[in-house]
Design a protein around this motif. Structure first.
Motif, short mmCIF file in Angstrom:
data_model
loop_
_atom_site.label_atom_id
_atom_site.label_comp_id
_atom_site.label_asym_id
_atom_site.label_seq_id
_atom_site.Cartn_x
_atom_site.Cartn_y
_atom_site.Cartn_z
N THR A 293 -30.67 47.62 31.75
CA THR A 293 -31.23 48.76 32.47
C THR A 293 -32.09 48.25 33.62
O THR A 293 -32.62 47.12 33.56
CB THR A 293 -32.09 49.64 31.54
OG1 THR A 293 -33.13 48.84 30.97
CG2 THR A 293 -31.24 50.29 30.47
N GLU B 265 -35.62 45.90 33.76
CA GLU B 265 -35.77 45.32 32.43
C GLU B 265 -35.93 43.80 32.56
O GLU B 265 -35.19 43.15 33.29
CB GLU B 265 -34.56 45.64 31.56
CG GLU B 265 -34.62 45.04 30.16
CD GLU B 265 -33.34 45.28 29.37
OE1 GLU B 265 -33.28 44.83 28.21
OE2 GLU B 265 -32.41 45.91 29.92
N LYS B 266 -36.89 43.25 31.83
CA LYS B 266 -37.06 41.80 31.80
C LYS B 266 -36.19 41.25 30.68
O LYS B 266 -36.24 41.74 29.54
CB LYS B 266 -38.52 41.44 31.57
CG LYS B 266 -38.80 39.95 31.77
CD LYS B 266 -40.30 39.67 31.82
CE LYS B 266 -40.55 38.20 32.11
NZ LYS B 266 -42.00 37.89 32.26
N ILE B 267 -35.42 40.24 30.98
CA ILE B 267 -34.43 39.76 30.02
C ILE B 267 -34.55 38.26 29.79
O ILE B 267 -35.18 37.54 30.56
CB ILE B 267 -32.99 40.08 30.50
CG1 ILE B 267 -32.69 39.31 31.81
CG2 ILE B 267 -32.78 41.56 30.67
CD1 ILE B 267 -31.24 39.33 32.21
#
Length: 360
Positions: A336, A339-341
């Motif tokens: 999304t 969003e930090k991934i």
């Protein structure tokens, strides 16, 4: 009491195991695969909307006025060169021919008499010359009457297929009125428009030129089994569209293609320094394509891209990203915006090695 302690211990152990599994599952779902676009020389097959035209397609029109006496063919029928198609009532033209022939005969007799008298110096040579002129004029009238009579019989100028016949037997036909259309569909032309950059790329260097052998995608989604060849490029660009027309010729022995059909010409086009990405790295919203770009803080941002070409598993990107951008390869559907991934990086060459690509 001991049983109670045992049950509590088992319950705690199960909860710990369950939490560990959930944590592991959460960590797994939180991992993504990232790669970079690739810059390379390649080629792709591009579709061009085309208009199909018969090699020969003409209107058959009446050259004389009269009643339509005979129709010797039917709509959709194949006819041969010289075959009689229509006859317009020729009675008046037959009468005109007989009249012209009679006048020519009279002029011939008058010429013989004038020549005989001139030989005896009874009349002057100029009178003989006048008689000769009248005779020549009468013969010209005969030729003209024969020509008009021949116009009442309309023949096929070449072999082809008859189109609709709007007039019926007994109809009054005016001079120049349309009787039918004749098409030679043994071969057909496909006209399609090419943009100025693609035209320049096609023409600049023979080595890098687009393939002159092309395919034709039909309206039902099937490809014509016969290959065509680009033969002609028009002499100037359309000022409004910035395109130039190409013409390809296709064999049509099965008579499948008809004048006025539409299709798509498939032409292999070379492209230098193309930005290539896997198709699975993209997603679509309202006919627009997007990718997720990962910034330096590992935050994903959606970005719209423009596609200029398509390969079996890849897209050629026109604009929107560069080869320095990191894009999501796996996990696109889970990500999304903002969003930090956590991700694993995969080398783009390794990614492409498992995909279909045409490289020079």
């Amino acid at each position: 009491m001991k049983k109670l302690v045992l049950l509590i211990g088992i319950s705690v152990a199960l909860n710990i195991t369950s939490c560990a599994k959930k944590q592991e599952q959460k960590e797994d779902t939180g991992k993504f695969t990232v790669t970079n676009p690739v810059l390379m020389d390649t080629m792709f097959t591009k579709e061009y909307v085309s208009q199909i035209k018969s090699v020969q397609n003409i209107e058959i029109r009446a050259q004389e006025k009269g009643f339509l006496q005979n129709i010797y063919v039917d709509e959709g029928q194949f006819v041969n060169t010289g075959q009689v198609l229509f006859r317009i009532m020729p009675k008046i033209y037959e009468a005109e021919l007989l009249k012209a022939q009679a006048e020519a005969k009279a002029a011939e007799i008058e010429l013989k008499n004038a020549k005989a008298l001139a030989d005896k110096n009874i009349v002057s040579k100029s009178e003989q010359a006048v008689a000769q002129a009248k005779f020549d004029q009468a013969n010209a009238e005969v030729s003209l009457a024969k020509l008009h009579l021949s116009f009442t019989e309309i023949r096929a100028p070449f072999a082809g297929t008859i189109d609709r016949i709007p007039k019926k037997i007994g109809s009054l036909i005016d001079e120049g009125e349309l009787l039918t259309t004749l098409s030679d569909n043994t071969q057909v032309f496909a006209y399609f428009n090419v943009s100025e950059p693609e035209y320049i790329q096609y023409q600049t260097d023979i080595k890098d030129r687009g393939d002159s052998t092309v395919s034709l995608l039909l309206a039902n989604g099937e490809t014509l089994k016969y290959k065509g060849k680009v033969e002609v490029i028009e002499s100037e660009f359309n000022n409004e569209t910035g395109n130039i027309a190409f013409r390809a010729k296709f064999p049509n022995p099965d008579k499948l293609l008809k004048n006025g059909e539409t299709g798509k010409v498939l032409m292999t086009v070379p492209i230098k320094k193309a930005v290539i990405i896997p198709q699975k790295a993209t997603y679509e919203i309202q006919d627009k394509k997007y990718v997720f770009v990962v910034d330096k803080n590992n935050v994903v941002k959606s970005r719209e891209i423009k596609i200029t070409g398509e390969l079996p598993d890849l897209y050629v990107v026109k604009s929107g990203i560069t080869i320095s951008d990191k894009i999501l390869l796996e996990g696109v559907q889970k990500a999304t915006d903002d969003e930090k991934i956590k991700y694993e990086y995969q080398n783009p060459k390794e990614v492409l090695s498992h995909l279909k690509i045409k490289a020079e």
